[in-house]
Design an enzyme around this catalytic site. Sequence first.
Site, PDB file in Angstrom:
ATOM      1  N   LYS A  62     -42.473  84.855  52.235  1.00 54.11           N
ATOM      2  CA  LYS A  62     -42.164  84.822  53.667  1.00 54.11           C
ATOM      3  C   LYS A  62     -40.881  85.652  53.852  1.00 54.11           C
ATOM      4  O   LYS A  62     -39.883  85.198  54.438  1.00 54.11           O
ATOM      5  CB  LYS A  62     -41.977  83.354  54.118  1.00 54.11           C
ATOM      6  CG  LYS A  62     -41.817  83.140  55.597  1.00 54.11           C
ATOM      7  CD  LYS A  62     -43.126  83.106  56.353  1.00 54.11           C
ATOM      8  CE  LYS A  62     -42.860  83.006  57.850  1.00 54.11           C
ATOM      9  NZ  LYS A  62     -44.086  83.074  58.661  1.00 54.11           N
TER      10      LYS A  62
ATOM     11  N   ASP B 216     -48.238  82.575  55.541  1.00 48.61           N
ATOM     12  CA  ASP B 216     -49.087  82.007  56.605  1.00 48.61           C
ATOM     13  C   ASP B 216     -50.374  82.819  56.738  1.00 48.61           C
ATOM     14  O   ASP B 216     -51.476  82.273  56.858  1.00 48.61           O
ATOM     15  CB  ASP B 216     -48.337  81.876  57.939  1.00 48.61           C
ATOM     16  CG  ASP B 216     -47.394  83.025  58.216  1.00 48.61           C
ATOM     17  OD1 ASP B 216     -47.164  83.845  57.313  1.00 48.61           O
ATOM     18  OD2 ASP B 216     -46.871  83.119  59.339  1.00 48.61           O
TER      19      ASP B 216
ATOM     20  N   ASP C  33     -47.205  75.411  45.331  1.00 51.73           N
ATOM     21  CA  ASP C  33     -47.662  74.019  45.361  1.00 51.73           C
ATOM     22  C   ASP C  33     -48.695  73.850  46.471  1.00 51.73           C
ATOM     23  O   ASP C  33     -49.779  73.286  46.264  1.00 51.73           O
ATOM     24  CB  ASP C  33     -46.432  73.127  45.631  1.00 51.73           C
ATOM     25  CG  ASP C  33     -46.710  71.669  45.340  1.00 51.73           C
ATOM     26  OD1 ASP C  33     -47.812  71.359  44.850  1.00 51.73           O
ATOM     27  OD2 ASP C  33     -45.828  70.837  45.604  1.00 51.73           O
TER      28      ASP C  33
END
Length: 362
Positions: free
Chosen positions: A191, A224, A248
């Site tokens: 990100k 995302d 994770d």
Amino acid sequence: MPHVVTLIPGDGTGPEITEATRRVLEATGVEFVWDMRRAGLAMVEAYGTVLPDDVIESIKRNKVALKGPITTPVGKGFRSANVTLRKTLDLYANLRPAKTYPGLRSRYENIHLTIVRENTEDLYAGIEFQRGTPEQEEMIDMIARMTGIRPGSDSAMSIKLISVKASRRIVKFAFDYARANGHRKVTAVHKANIMKCSDGLFLSTAHEVAKEYPDIQFEDRIVDNMCMQLVQKPEMYDVLVLPNLYGDIISDLSAGLIGGLGVAPGANIGSQYAVFEPVHGSAPKYAGQNKVNPMAMMFSGAMMLRHLCERAAAERLEKAIAQVIAEGKYVTYDLKPRPDDPTAVGTSQVADAVIEKLRMMQ
Ligand code: NAD
């Protein structure tokens, strides 16, 4: 020579799936000496920790461990045994293959993803400041002084730590794994558009490392967007390499793509030690009921066999599990069309069925 392996049944449903896995591993014909070590909630009273020292010492001696899940109470108390184990043994790579098998109830076919998750830093580094403590007050003052932004006095903090060293070695691990196992592409997930410093460092390091592997395609995706892409067209992706937290989350998402946590294996690998365990947790609500699916741990056992250079046995075990899945008869509730299906069998019956398939291959 038998392989000496540390066996950690864990807690919750861990002991049941560990026993089922031990049985199928022995049925492959490979010889093991199990160095059984107890860890988990039951240890707290006697040792004041979920992870007594002898567990770590055993893994250091044997180099390889097969581990059931261990419960981590939410929000309070001791640190996660899993995080401690990974940090203490520097198991920096968390490897989580997600593969569809005929017979699994998945919306997709032909998925073969490999998630390579960094295991030692990021928001899991354990650098946290509790609300209302003197240390947190000091952090608030320091941040206000250095950035001009003053966090509220009712806030808590977890530090996101990303280093060149850890990023470099996890990306190298992903490329080496891709090369050794015939994969064509590595995708770095980040990100960096928002966390320009931390994720930015991970991404620029990944680009640097990728130059050393011209034979393997490299690309990056914002996390995302990656989630949406995985839901829409997972077959487009191959090896994914991610910092700890995204790794994770995306590995659970990938487990969902292939039919659930009951069939999602994992391994924690460092330069000296390796610990094999399913992706899922201890599912405590089903503890002692002979109910949950042992296949995720059995597939983790197959990964361990490969690590121990027992490739033929690993292939036999995977094939035997795949046959049981394809037949759909001796499978647990999670692999049935409905969770309350009365024909679902228990954990130990799945082991019996896999052992029968292994016998038929001999
Ligand atoms: P979980 O993975 O234990 O279970 C979530 C749900 O998934 C279960 O209620 C069950 O419906 C299903 N499920 C999980 N494993 C299954 C299996 N083998 N077969 C069939 N269904 C299965 O997740 P949770 O409830 O969030 O976590 C429980 C505890 O486990 C927590 O304390 C958590 O910290 C811990 N945990 C441990 C590990 C580990 O030891 N590596 C990993 C994840 C979570």
